[in-house]
Design a protein around this motif. Sequence first.
Motif, short mmCIF file in Angstrom:
data_model
loop_
_atom_site.label_atom_id
_atom_site.label_comp_id
_atom_site.label_asym_id
_atom_site.label_seq_id
_atom_site.Cartn_x
_atom_site.Cartn_y
_atom_site.Cartn_z
N GLU A 256 134.19 50.39 -31.67
CA GLU A 256 134.81 51.36 -32.57
C GLU A 256 133.84 51.95 -33.66
O GLU A 256 134.13 53.00 -34.02
CB GLU A 256 135.61 50.32 -33.63
N LYS A 257 132.93 51.25 -33.88
CA LYS A 257 131.72 51.93 -34.65
C LYS A 257 131.09 53.10 -34.05
O LYS A 257 131.11 53.97 -34.80
CB LYS A 257 130.63 50.74 -35.03
N GLU A 258 130.78 52.98 -32.93
CA GLU A 258 130.20 54.05 -31.96
C GLU A 258 131.25 55.20 -31.81
O GLU A 258 130.71 56.47 -31.97
CB GLU A 258 129.95 53.49 -30.58
N ILE A 259 132.44 55.03 -31.73
CA ILE A 259 133.35 56.15 -31.56
C ILE A 259 134.02 56.51 -32.82
O ILE A 259 134.67 58.00 -32.78
CB ILE A 259 134.65 55.86 -30.37
N GLY A 260 133.70 55.96 -33.71
CA GLY A 260 134.36 56.33 -35.15
C GLY A 260 135.73 56.09 -35.53
O GLY A 260 136.23 56.83 -36.48
N ARG A 261 136.26 55.22 -34.78
CA ARG A 261 137.78 55.04 -35.07
C ARG A 261 138.25 53.68 -34.50
O ARG A 261 137.48 53.09 -33.57
CB ARG A 261 138.67 56.01 -34.58
N LYS A 262 139.23 53.16 -35.10
CA LYS A 262 139.99 51.77 -34.60
C LYS A 262 140.40 52.10 -32.97
O LYS A 262 140.94 53.21 -32.62
CB LYS A 262 140.91 51.10 -35.46
N VAL A 263 140.86 50.77 -32.40
CA VAL A 263 141.50 51.04 -31.17
C VAL A 263 142.83 50.37 -31.23
O VAL A 263 143.01 49.59 -32.21
CB VAL A 263 140.67 50.44 -30.00
N LEU A 264 143.57 50.58 -30.57
CA LEU A 264 145.01 49.98 -30.28
C LEU A 264 145.03 49.14 -28.93
O LEU A 264 144.07 49.34 -27.99
CB LEU A 264 146.01 50.83 -30.04
N LEU B 165 139.28 65.53 -22.59
CA LEU B 165 138.61 64.89 -21.54
C LEU B 165 137.38 64.49 -21.78
O LEU B 165 136.71 63.32 -21.46
CB LEU B 165 139.17 65.32 -20.25
N PRO B 166 136.49 65.62 -22.16
CA PRO B 166 135.29 65.18 -22.37
C PRO B 166 134.79 63.99 -23.39
O PRO B 166 133.78 63.22 -23.09
CB PRO B 166 134.36 66.74 -22.97
N SER B 167 135.78 63.89 -24.45
CA SER B 167 135.36 62.92 -25.48
C SER B 167 135.90 61.60 -24.85
O SER B 167 135.03 60.55 -25.15
CB SER B 167 136.39 63.31 -26.62
N LEU B 168 137.05 61.41 -23.93
CA LEU B 168 137.43 60.34 -23.44
C LEU B 168 136.13 59.81 -22.30
O LEU B 168 135.72 58.69 -22.32
CB LEU B 168 138.69 60.53 -22.48
N TYR B 169 135.49 60.65 -21.59
CA TYR B 169 134.53 60.31 -20.94
C TYR B 169 133.73 59.83 -21.51
O TYR B 169 132.76 59.01 -21.05
CB TYR B 169 134.31 61.57 -19.84
N GLU B 170 133.02 60.41 -22.46
CA GLU B 170 131.98 59.76 -23.46
C GLU B 170 132.30 58.76 -23.80
O GLU B 170 131.28 57.87 -23.96
CB GLU B 170 131.57 61.01 -24.48
N SER C 166 133.89 56.54 -22.66
CA SER C 166 133.73 55.48 -21.69
C SER C 166 132.35 55.03 -21.33
O SER C 166 132.05 53.85 -21.04
CB SER C 166 134.36 56.05 -20.53
N ARG C 167 131.43 56.23 -21.36
CA ARG C 167 130.11 55.89 -21.28
C ARG C 167 129.50 54.90 -22.37
O ARG C 167 128.47 54.29 -22.32
CB ARG C 167 129.12 57.10 -21.26
N VAL C 168 129.93 55.32 -23.53
CA VAL C 168 129.60 54.31 -24.67
C VAL C 168 129.99 52.73 -24.20
O VAL C 168 129.14 51.93 -24.53
CB VAL C 168 130.36 54.88 -25.98
N ALA C 169 131.25 52.65 -24.01
CA ALA C 169 131.45 51.21 -23.36
C ALA C 169 130.94 50.82 -22.32
O ALA C 169 130.46 49.53 -22.49
CB ALA C 169 133.09 51.46 -22.96
N ARG C 170 130.45 51.83 -21.56
CA ARG C 170 129.76 51.21 -20.36
C ARG C 170 128.22 50.56 -20.70
O ARG C 170 127.73 49.60 -20.32
CB ARG C 170 129.63 52.26 -19.41
N ARG C 171 127.73 51.45 -21.77
CA ARG C 171 126.40 51.14 -22.47
C ARG C 171 126.46 49.91 -23.10
O ARG C 171 125.57 48.82 -23.19
CB ARG C 171 125.98 52.13 -23.13
#
Length: 397
Positions: free
Chosen positions: A119-127, A172-177, A179-184
């Motif tokens: 959440e910190k990396e993407i700047g928003r909370k998740v559901l 889509l580019p944001s969603l893929y990015e 996903s790369r954050v989560a992968r890292r």
Amino acid sequence: MTAALVPRVLVVVCDSWGVGGAPDVAVYGDEGSDTLANTAEAVGGIRAPNLAALGLGMLTGIRGIEVTAAPGSAHGRATERSAGKDTTTGHWEMMGIRLDEPFPLYPEGFPPDLIAAFEKEIGRKVLGNRPASGTEIIAELGEEHLRTGRPIVYTSGDSVFQIAAHKSVVPLPSLYEWSRVARRLLTGPDTVGRVIARPFEGEPGAFVRSPERRDFSVPPPGPTILDRLQEAGVAVLGVGKIQDIFSGQGISEARYSDSNDHGVDLSLEYLRRPGPTFVFTNLVDFDSKYGHRNDPPGYAACIEAFDRRLPELIEGLDGGVMLITGDHGCDPTTPPTDHSRERTPLLVAGLEGGPHDVGTRGTFADLGQTVAELLGADGGGLEGQSFVHLLGIGGSR
């Protein structure tokens, strides 16, 4: 390197084609799973004469499929040796890597500290953050997602970190990015097999997943048969999510598909390439659209649709060989919506003589070693044993 026995090989992974429980099925709680047989029984039988001619009915009792096999074919079953029953594990084992420890699972959702870091990396909370069916969780949380822009994070009985977002809210580019954050972030004991970007579209009450799904897999821990084929001068061409499963390693060129039919079309295009060629295709609709949604009629119709395309693939071999298999089961007739620990089919076309019986193989890796021998590559040091000597087209190494 040895001389190639054929000019091209096509492997079609019919995602989730299981043909009955593996020897350790009870360990995974999947007793009674038999994806193809149970699907056929649930709909009163399936019509797939081209698959029947390859010997599919010899592998398990499939209502509507004759117990026979035609000349020019071979049939058998493969048994997974690796720990787990997910896509990455199954495909890696096919190409010579066995995993003794399964990828981690999250039946209670992901740890709070991991979610907080994401959440910190993407700047928003998740559901979400819980195991769920992908279609059900977007139906439940999709409207809140539209209102808040918060991505839907969920997992399943497989080792996956899935991120769902509406294309009108998250490009889509944001969603893929993300996903790369989560992968890292997913490292150490939290090294899940795949992070999956799950875009969807539509209106509340009618959300549908769109075809731009992308899988971000952990890289293979070492060389695979794909690398050995490239070293031997063979073009390795991936169709569908193959390039994602192997993180691009050992892949010469790849294209995503948006349906099984599109995957068949791309495979046919690649088969027309000159020079030694390995086409590695994953057809995911069986699993993603019908297995995970417990939809036997849809699954059965999907089998029949693939069967109708088989003559095109066989004709496109032009002196090559096709092998059809699965990577795990996903029985749509059992209560869980997750993968099942099953043996998978080994069906071969493009042979002379026969039909040939390759038996029940002790590892998925025998398929990869067979591909390597057919195309003149050295599979030494990797898992598996070739069964080329059982196909009537030359001696084995």
